[in-house]
Design an enzyme around this catalytic site. Structure first.
Site, short mmCIF file in Angstrom:
data_model
loop_
_atom_site.label_atom_id
_atom_site.label_comp_id
_atom_site.label_asym_id
_atom_site.label_seq_id
_atom_site.Cartn_x
_atom_site.Cartn_y
_atom_site.Cartn_z
N SER A 152 17.12 -12.68 115.89
CA SER A 152 17.34 -11.99 117.15
C SER A 152 16.59 -10.67 117.11
CB SER A 152 18.84 -11.72 117.35
OG SER A 152 19.07 -10.80 118.39
N TYR A 165 27.13 -8.59 114.23
CA TYR A 165 26.06 -9.52 114.59
C TYR A 165 24.71 -9.02 114.09
CZ TYR A 165 23.08 -12.47 117.53
OH TYR A 165 22.13 -13.36 117.99
#
Length: 288
Positions: A152, A165
């Site tokens: 990501s 995350y």
């Protein structure tokens, strides 16, 4: 490899039951690959398989191998080796491993239970490294392989209220950047993909600091790129054997550059973002 260069490669995709994983499954299958789909939800995997077969752009008999579905829970590390063995025995090879499965998070560091940090680290990082290690020796023995990692932009940037995350994605990128160098002489390729926001249920299914499901679609997610677009870009990167690719807009790419060249300015921007975002995060927590 399939399409112009992906051929009849065997592709194993984790997190294949929805979102980007489902789109990737469609792209690889239509490119002529033999696809193995893995997820915790067998019912959804069967839905994906049915839709792929029904809507395939291939002419009859061009790809005579229907997608295979297997159950996989990356949080259950003890069963990862037996899953890898089961997946390998289907075609007696895995050419492309797509580490795509993952969960997201919304919360503040101070109020987040350590169990949430641990769960995200296991699913988003350790689970994928465990699966990769199970298949790596066989890839080396067969003389080729390609490991694709769906990270990501947040694997390059730490942003407020995404600590667990972002940390898991930073770890993922660090591990596979190292692996890339170690397996370069064995004809095993590593592609790390860092997408920006994609219109999936990632934020809806995200965990909060106390373990509840976030249950909301963030505006950034709602306005993100389509899964099909992201999957198409990833397929091209795999075919080109790119080592790294960032699939994101100008703003995200600028932020990555700013973090590297002018970190003090980047930190000021993130401080401001935290101040603006904290009231919204608290209000959403009260509504649940």
């Amino acid at each position: 490899m399939c399409s112009a260069s992906l051929g009849i490669n065997v592709v194993l995709i984790t997190g294949g039951s929805s979102g980007l994983g489902e789109a990737l499954a469609r792209q690889f299958y239509n490119a002529g690959c033999r696809v193995i789909l893995a997820s915790r939800r067998l019912d959804e995997l069967n839905r994906v398989r049915s839709n792929i077969m029904k809507n395939s752009k291939l002419v009859p008999f061009q790809n005579v191998y229907p997608p295979v579905v297997l159950k996989l829970d990356l949080a259950d590390l003890q069963n990862v080796p037996s899953f890898a063995d089961e997946a390998w025995k289907i075609y007696h090879r895995i050419d492309i491993l797509v580490n795509n499965a993952g969960i997201s998070y919304r919360g503040e560091v101070m109020t987040t239970n350590l169990e949430i940090d641990l769960k995200l680290m296991i699913v988003n990082y350790i689970g994928h490294t465990a699966l990769t290690k199970c298949l790596l020796s066989a890839m080396v023995e067969q003389g080729n392989g390609h490991i694709v990692v769906i990270s990501s932009v947040q694997g390059k940037l730490g942003i407020p209220f995404r600590s667990a995350y972002s940390a898991s994605k930073h770890a993922l990128e660090g591990f596979f950047d190292t692996l890339r160098a170690e397996v370069a002489d064995y004809n095993v390729k590593v592609t790390v993909v860092s997408p920006g926001y994609i219109r999936t249920n990632l934020s809806v299914n995200a965990l909060t600091g106390d373990g509840r499901v976030y249950g909301l679609t963030d505006p950034t997610t709602a306005n993100g790129m389509s899964p099909n677009y992201a999957a198409s870009e990833i397929l091209e990167s795999v075919a080109a054997e790119d080592e790294e690719v960032v699939i994101a807009g100008f703003g995200a790419k600028t932020a990555i550059l700013l973090r590297a060249l002018w970190p003090s300015m980047y930190f000021k921007i993130m401080n401001s973002r935290a101040r603006r975002g904290r009231p919204n995060l608290l209000n959403k927590a009260k509504e649940q």
